[in-house]
Design a protein around this motif. Structure first.
Motif, mmCIF file in Angstrom:
data_model
loop_
_atom_site.group_PDB
_atom_site.id
_atom_site.type_symbol
_atom_site.label_atom_id
_atom_site.label_comp_id
_atom_site.label_asym_id
_atom_site.label_seq_id
_atom_site.Cartn_x
_atom_site.Cartn_y
_atom_site.Cartn_z
ATOM 1 N N ARG A 114 28.740 -5.404 9.380
ATOM 2 C CA ARG A 114 29.863 -6.251 9.433
ATOM 3 C C ARG A 114 29.634 -7.837 10.222
ATOM 4 N NH1 ARG A 114 33.972 -1.837 9.990
ATOM 5 N NH2 ARG A 114 34.550 -1.873 7.708
ATOM 6 N N PHE A 117 26.997 -9.955 8.182
ATOM 7 C CA PHE A 117 27.743 -10.562 7.016
ATOM 8 C C PHE A 117 28.469 -11.625 7.454
ATOM 9 C CE2 PHE A 117 26.611 -6.213 4.624
ATOM 10 C CZ PHE A 117 25.714 -6.902 4.236
ATOM 11 N N ASP A 118 29.630 -11.423 8.317
ATOM 12 C CA ASP A 118 30.608 -12.281 8.654
ATOM 13 C C ASP A 118 30.282 -13.421 9.656
ATOM 14 O OD1 ASP A 118 32.147 -10.754 7.215
ATOM 15 O OD2 ASP A 118 33.163 -9.533 8.826
ATOM 16 N N GLN A 123 23.493 -12.296 3.326
ATOM 17 C CA GLN A 123 23.749 -11.815 2.053
ATOM 18 C C GLN A 123 23.486 -10.373 1.592
ATOM 19 O OE1 GLN A 123 26.116 -13.293 -0.041
ATOM 20 N NE2 GLN A 123 26.291 -14.759 1.760
ATOM 21 N N LYS A 170 26.528 -8.020 0.720
ATOM 22 C CA LYS A 170 27.918 -8.673 1.418
ATOM 23 C C LYS A 170 28.925 -8.070 0.584
ATOM 24 C CE LYS A 170 30.312 -12.370 3.195
ATOM 25 N NZ LYS A 170 30.464 -13.573 3.829
#
Length: 181
Positions: A114, A117-118, A123, A170
């Protein structure tokens, strides 16, 4: 600090050296990792120094710690970070034997992915795992999918094993199931 439900991820510190050295010399744990041979204290010290300096933009490394008691139980990282293409390679170890099989590796994997991705705008996160490694089920519960097989890629305990390439895009992270492992 990156928080999960039962754990958090923090930077590796010099004080982690002896614990990490012990883990890398545990034959049972090492059998699941790419690192095949025992590590000297000097070799592990070099790794800890590199991790604490954080000077390589293609690597982020974290200590996995229990929220209750602040106990360092393992490490995880993203390596081969390619910011142009938004990709990285995931790695993890739960070093403390009494913490394996409790879903902590799954939670750490989900937490780090997480973050990747965040916060890092990745990706895709990939990993390689050898056939027969029980962590495959953990990775699948997180959402990783099998993408290919590298036949006879590694040699462990007198046997050639395939390596399974897995990937997570993602938006594919699965929610925790809260089912016993």
């Amino acid at each position: 600090m990156i928080r999960g439900e039962r754990l958090y991820l923090r930077s590796i510190e010099r004080d982690d050296l002896n614990r990490c050295h012990d883990w890398m010399n545990d034959p049972e744990l090492r059998a699941t990792l790419a690192q095949r041979y025992p590590m000297s204290l000097a070799q592990e010290g070099d790794w800890v120094e590199r991790a604490t300096r954080g000077q390589d933009p293609a690597v982020v490394t974290f200590a996995i710690c229990l929220a209750q008691g602040d106990r360092h139980i393992g490490n995880c990282d993203l390596t081969s970070i390619d910011r142009d293409n938004g990709t990285a390679t995931f790695g993890i170890l739960i070093g403390e034997a009494d913490c394996r099989g409790q879903g902590l590796g799954e939670e750490a994997a989900r937490t780090l992915c997480r973050y990747g991705f965040d916060e890092m705008r990745l990706q895709k996160i990939r990993l390689d795992v050898h056939e027969g490694n029980p962590a495959i089920k953990t990775y699948e519960r997180v959402g990783f999918r099998r993408e290919g097989v590298l036949r006879g890629e590694i040699f462990r305990r007198g046997v050639r094993l395939d390596v399974i390439r897995m990937g997570l895009l993602k938006g594919e992270i699965l929610p925790p199931s809260h089912e016993p492992e």
